[in-house]
Design a protein around this motif. Structure first.
Motif, PDB file in Angstrom:
ATOM      1  N   THR A 126       0.822  -1.212   0.000  1.00 21.53           N
ATOM      2  CA  THR A 126       0.000   0.000   0.000  1.00 21.53           C
ATOM      3  C   THR A 126       0.859   1.266   0.000  1.00 21.53           C
ATOM      4  O   THR A 126       0.350   2.376   0.041  1.00 21.53           O
ATOM      5  N   TYR A 127       2.182   1.054  -0.058  1.00 18.65           N
ATOM      6  CA  TYR A 127       3.116   2.161   0.108  1.00 18.65           C
ATOM      7  C   TYR A 127       2.955   3.258  -0.943  1.00 18.65           C
ATOM      8  O   TYR A 127       2.869   4.446  -0.616  1.00 18.65           O
ATOM      9  N   GLN A 128       2.852   2.841  -2.218  1.00 17.94           N
ATOM     10  CA  GLN A 128       2.764   3.857  -3.275  1.00 17.94           C
ATOM     11  C   GLN A 128       1.490   4.678  -3.148  1.00 17.94           C
ATOM     12  O   GLN A 128       1.507   5.899  -3.318  1.00 17.94           O
ATOM     13  N   ALA A 129       0.388   3.991  -2.833  1.00 19.87           N
ATOM     14  CA  ALA A 129      -0.884   4.703  -2.694  1.00 19.87           C
ATOM     15  C   ALA A 129      -0.825   5.661  -1.507  1.00 19.87           C
ATOM     16  O   ALA A 129      -1.307   6.795  -1.581  1.00 19.87           O
ATOM     17  N   ALA A 130      -0.207   5.196  -0.412  1.00 26.41           N
ATOM     18  CA  ALA A 130      -0.114   6.048   0.777  1.00 26.41           C
ATOM     19  C   ALA A 130       0.741   7.276   0.480  1.00 26.41           C
ATOM     20  O   ALA A 130       0.398   8.400   0.876  1.00 26.41           O
ATOM     21  N   LEU A 131       1.838   7.065  -0.253  1.00 23.94           N
ATOM     22  CA  LEU A 131       2.723   8.188  -0.589  1.00 23.94           C
ATOM     23  C   LEU A 131       1.992   9.174  -1.511  1.00 23.94           C
ATOM     24  O   LEU A 131       2.103  10.396  -1.340  1.00 23.94           O
ATOM     25  N   ALA A 132       1.220   8.631  -2.459  1.00 20.63           N
ATOM     26  CA  ALA A 132       0.467   9.507  -3.365  1.00 20.63           C
ATOM     27  C   ALA A 132      -0.576  10.305  -2.574  1.00 20.63           C
ATOM     28  O   ALA A 132      -0.747  11.512  -2.798  1.00 20.63           O
ATOM     29  N   ASP A 133      -1.258   9.644  -1.618  1.00 18.65           N
ATOM     30  CA  ASP A 133      -2.231  10.359  -0.772  1.00 18.65           C
ATOM     31  C   ASP A 133      -1.543  11.491  -0.022  1.00 18.65           C
ATOM     32  O   ASP A 133      -2.076  12.590   0.106  1.00 18.65           O
ATOM     33  N   TRP A 134      -0.386  11.155   0.517  1.00 17.96           N
ATOM     34  CA  TRP A 134       0.363  12.155   1.301  1.00 17.96           C
ATOM     35  C   TRP A 134       0.721  13.362   0.434  1.00 17.96           C
ATOM     36  O   TRP A 134       0.477  14.504   0.808  1.00 17.96           O
ATOM     37  N   LEU A 135       1.305  13.108  -0.745  1.00 16.68           N
ATOM     38  CA  LEU A 135       1.758  14.214  -1.592  1.00 16.68           C
ATOM     39  C   LEU A 135       0.570  15.034  -2.096  1.00 16.68           C
ATOM     40  O   LEU A 135       0.667  16.251  -2.272  1.00 16.68           O
ATOM     41  N   ALA A 136      -0.568  14.367  -2.295  1.00 16.55           N
ATOM     42  CA  ALA A 136      -1.739  15.064  -2.833  1.00 16.55           C
ATOM     43  C   ALA A 136      -2.271  16.079  -1.828  1.00 16.55           C
ATOM     44  O   ALA A 136      -2.700  17.165  -2.205  1.00 16.55           O
TER      45      ALA A 136
END
Ligand code: HEC
Ligand SMILES: [Cu+2]
Length: 353
Positions: free
Chosen positions: A311-321
């Protein structure tokens, strides 16, 4: 329904809704905190003291309650019609002395291990490895002066050795607490406090800021990874490596350009070669986590988002968004990145092993 009932029903519904809402969160990582599962000598010492006091208090509780019940039953008024007045006495020197001296002795007995524990657990041995801990709203920064490593959220320490934390805060009061390894200690702006950490088994240990420090206090966690000495040295030398500057065409090149152009560099440090003019050093005023080896961390954003699972990439994308959506009040602003910029950034950040 009477107004009172109505009010009660409304209150009930409100409490129910509040309980339900507390389970809605973008944060999925569980982070259990218990002092009853000590994994090192310092935490053992605290746990032993707790149980000593607990059992003494339990014995006293049953003695006092037992005596009370016996007295209530033995001396109750058996004859409902007559109110017999017991003999009135004022003061009994012998009793007064006994019930003053016994508690004083018990307190003195508890004070001996408590005070010696407090002294033994304060401060550090001179030769233990130092880690400087700097509290920020809402993440912990770690600096290893002997190794010249700067990292965040995940502290890696060797097993079976004392690590000495020299702690301070960049903004408000924080408190560093990893219950399996040690008790709590404040991080105070303008002061240095010491905390000795030691684990006698390897593994991952959860921690949390234990002083209310603003909006996202509940999302200010810590992680301590205890590894054996060889693994620690390998980790340390990997952290000392400079970041690699992506060349045109390399994976992450586009993301790195976004990083340069979107103001990220104001707050985030990336260390390339020491001599390199391309080193990016965050301004002190906007200090964010050092991202040189961001992808090596198992958790990020105050140890609430996963750094190493699917889930790391999705979590990072959520964070950056939208960082303040994930962590209310976050000092990393929503930079209104496009979906393309976010996926480029994720691709580049993944290369920062
Ligand atoms: C105004 C300062 C600021 C700017 C600009 C900024 N950040 Fe941040 N960033 C922070 C702070 C502060 C945190 C820590 C937030 C927290 O955990 O509460 C953070 C956290 C992060 C993290 C997680 C790091 C970790 O280990 O927890 C990443 C990744 C990140 N930022 C990437 C970026 C990128 C990419 C940009 C540009 C698009 C950017 N940041 C712009 C301040 C900033
Ligand atoms: Cu805090």
């Amino acid at each position: 329904m009477t107004p009172l009932r109505q009010r009660a029903a409304r209150l009930f519904a409100l409490v129910g809704a509040a309980l339900l809402l507390t389970s809605c969160s973008i944060i999925q990582i569980d982070s259990p905190l218990t002092t009853f599962d000590p994994a090192g000598p310092n935490a053992d010492r605290i746990d032993d003291l707790f149980w000593l006091v607990f059992w003494i208090a339990t014995i006293i509780f049953f003695l006092v309650m037992g005596a009370l019940i016996v007295i209530l039953v033995l001396f109750r008024d058996r004859d409902a019609n007559s109110v017999r007045e017991p003999k009135q006495t004022h003061g009994n020197a012998k009793l007064e002395v006994v019930w003053t001296v016994i508690p004083a002795l018990i307190l003195a007995a508890i004070a001996v291990p408590t005070v010696s524990g407090v002294f033994d657990l304060t401060g550090c041995d001179d030769d233990s490895m130092r880690v400087e801990v700097i509290g920020h709203q809402w993440w912990f920064e770690y600096h290893y002066p002997d190794y010249d490593i700067d990292t965040a959220n995940v502290m890696v320490i060797p097993v079976g050795e004392e690590t000495c934390l020299e702690m301070t805060s960049d903004d408000v009061l924080h408190n560093f607490w990893v219950p399996a390894l040690m008790g709590k200690r404040y991080l105070v702006p303008g002061q240095t406090t010491l905390l000795r950490l030691e684990a006698d088994e390897t593994g991952e240990f959860f921690g949390h800021c234990a002083e209310f420090c603003g909006l996202s206090h509940s999302l200010m966690r810590a992680r301590v990874e205890v590894v054996d000495k060889a693994e620690f040295e390998a980790w340390a030398s990997a952290q000392q490596e400079p970041a690699s500057l992506p060349a045109e065409g390399d994976p992450g090149y586009d993301g790195y350009q976004v990083f340069l152009n979107k103001g990220c560099v104001q707050c985030h440090t990336i260390r390339f070669d020491d001599s390199s003019a391309s080193n990016i050093l965050a301004s002190d005023a906007f200090n964010g986590p050092d991202l040189t080896h961001f992808a090596s961390r198992s958790v990020f954003a105050g140890a609430v988002l996963p750094g190493d699972d699917e889930t790391y990439q999705a979590a990072l994308a959520d964070w950056l968004a939208d960082p303040p959506y994930v962590k209310p009040g976050s000092f990393m602003p929503n930079l209104a990145l496009t979906a393309q910029e976010i996926s480029d950034l994720v691709e580049w950040l993944e290369t920062t092993k």
